[in-house]
Design a protein around this motif. Structure first.
Motif, PDB file in Angstrom:
ATOM      1  N   SER A  23      -9.427   2.065  -5.847  1.00 44.83           N
ATOM      2  CA  SER A  23      -8.288   2.958  -5.636  1.00 44.83           C
ATOM      3  C   SER A  23      -6.966   2.224  -5.821  1.00 44.83           C
ATOM      4  O   SER A  23      -5.990   2.797  -6.317  1.00 44.83           O
ATOM      5  CB  SER A  23      -8.349   3.572  -4.231  1.00 44.83           C
ATOM      6  N   VAL A  24      -6.918   0.949  -5.430  1.00 48.71           N
ATOM      7  CA  VAL A  24      -5.709   0.156  -5.650  1.00 48.71           C
ATOM      8  C   VAL A  24      -5.398   0.076  -7.140  1.00 48.71           C
ATOM      9  O   VAL A  24      -4.257   0.288  -7.571  1.00 48.71           O
ATOM     10  CB  VAL A  24      -5.875  -1.264  -5.059  1.00 48.71           C
ATOM     11  N   VAL A  29      -4.962   4.344  -1.136  1.00 50.62           N
ATOM     12  CA  VAL A  29      -5.693   3.083  -1.332  1.00 50.62           C
ATOM     13  C   VAL A  29      -6.571   2.751  -0.133  1.00 50.62           C
ATOM     14  O   VAL A  29      -7.274   1.751  -0.131  1.00 50.62           O
ATOM     15  CB  VAL A  29      -4.735   1.913  -1.639  1.00 50.62           C
ATOM     16  N   ALA A  81       0.826  -1.208   0.000  1.00 46.05           N
ATOM     17  CA  ALA A  81       0.000   0.000   0.000  1.00 46.05           C
ATOM     18  C   ALA A  81       0.862   1.260   0.000  1.00 46.05           C
ATOM     19  O   ALA A  81       0.576   2.231  -0.718  1.00 46.05           O
ATOM     20  CB  ALA A  81      -0.940  -0.003   1.199  1.00 46.05           C
ATOM     21  N   ALA A  87      -4.236   3.497  -8.430  1.00 40.70           N
ATOM     22  CA  ALA A  87      -2.873   3.805  -7.993  1.00 40.70           C
ATOM     23  C   ALA A  87      -1.857   3.022  -8.805  1.00 40.70           C
ATOM     24  O   ALA A  87      -0.836   3.574  -9.251  1.00 40.70           O
ATOM     25  CB  ALA A  87      -2.721   3.494  -6.502  1.00 40.70           C
ATOM     26  N   GLU A 137       0.854   4.120  -2.883  1.00 38.55           N
ATOM     27  CA  GLU A 137       0.454   5.488  -2.559  1.00 38.55           C
ATOM     28  C   GLU A 137       1.510   6.518  -2.904  1.00 38.55           C
ATOM     29  O   GLU A 137       1.228   7.720  -2.887  1.00 38.55           O
ATOM     30  CB  GLU A 137       0.053   5.563  -1.083  1.00 38.55           C
TER      31      GLU A 137
END
Length: 302
Positions: free
Chosen positions: A113-114, A85, A75, A117, A79
């Motif tokens: 969001s993952v 995320v 993560a 990203a 980010e």
């Protein structure tokens, strides 16, 4: 014909994270994504809960725990793209007969969001892959946007991976996203036949899931919506007046034995498979991405 070192077929949660890890290791990677309705990552809850997913005592439990362990570092790497995320440690569970118990060793995140990203660091081309043809020490990838040649192809097309000769089929899941509901962490109720009740606060609203049935349908049905509304009332009584922000439908990629396919394609040299994660994609994705990276580095081939 255009040529790349590695082509990843499928830009969902598994495909994007595999490509992200390969790109981070210095590989020349292209992602081909068909952007199909029903892609599982758009409807996924993002729960990282080995026990909540009833994996204890199964062959997947060790990988699930390892995936959970790997998520904080992954993560943080994702980010750095500037896209959060929303990794959130700790969940809560409804107890049979009432009451809530905390489970601090588990977590949740936001799958859309993952993917966003990861894609910040990747080259993604919108294309429907029509065939994979081993050729000249690599693979010719035929698409509706032209052909590419790659030394290595990673098949991570979710439920559609079955088109390319592997044992993956679709299992439809429906969920509701509610706006204006209280922040609750994550709560679970007792499972019903074919369903598993849970509610989860996310940055885009309260997620209530999820149904499960064999189907390729990518639109919600009345029965599923009614059941989800009932699940919301059971788990979070204050949701009666909440607005439905979205009806989510995703096609989970499942295998006959429930185990993901991660390894060489059974008949196509030059193709590695990373598919069939069912409802556990978010939890197992870090381990799958690491395994694929290791196989590419070692030159594992069919």
């Amino acid at each position: 014909m255009r040529s790349r070192e590695v082509i990843v077929v499928g830009g969902g949660l598994i495909g994007s994270l595999v490509a992200f890890r390969l790109r981070g290791a210095g590989a020349d990677v292209l992602v081909l994504d068909a952007d199909r309705p029903g892609a599982a990552w758009r409807a996924a809850a993002g729960l990282l809960t080995p026990d909540g997913e009833r994996l204890r005592g199964t062959p997947l439990h060790a990988e699930a725990l390892e995936g959970l362990r790997r998520w904080p570092a992954l993560a943080a790497a994702l980010e750095r793209s500037g896209v959060p995320v929303h990794l959130r440690p700790g969940v809560t569970r409804m107890q049979p007969g009432g009451g809530v118990v905390g489970t601090p060793g588990e977590a949740s995140l936001h799958p859309p969001s993952v993917v966003r990203a990861a894609r910040q660091e990747l080259e993604v081309v919108a294309a429907h892959v029509q065939s994979l043809v081993p050729s000249g020490g690599g693979v010719r990838v035929r698409t509706d946007a032209g052909d590419w040649f790659a030394g290595q192809v990673i098949l991570a097309a979710g439920a559609w991976s079955g088109v390319f000769g592997v044992g993956v089929r679709a299992e439809q899941g429906q969920a509701l996203l509610l706006r204006g509901a209280p922040d609750i962490g994550a709560r679970y109720g007792p499972p019903a036949r074919g369903f598993s009740r849970y509610a989860l606060s996310r940055p885009d609203g309260l997620y209530v899931g999820a149904t499960s049935r064999r189907s390729w349908a990518t639109t919600p049905d009345v029965h599923g919506t009614r059941w989800l509304r009932g699940a919301a009332r059971t788990l979070v009584p204050d949701t009666d007046g909440a607005e439905v922000a979205a009806h989510l439908v995703g096609l989970r990629p499942v295998t006959p034995d429930g185990l993901p396919l991660v390894g060489p394609h059974p008949t196509l040299p030059g193709v590695l498979v990373a598919a069939g994660h069912g409802r556990h994609g978010a939890l197992l994705a870090p381990v799958t991405a690491a395994r694929v990276l290791g196989m590419v580095r070692q030159g594992v081939n069919a």
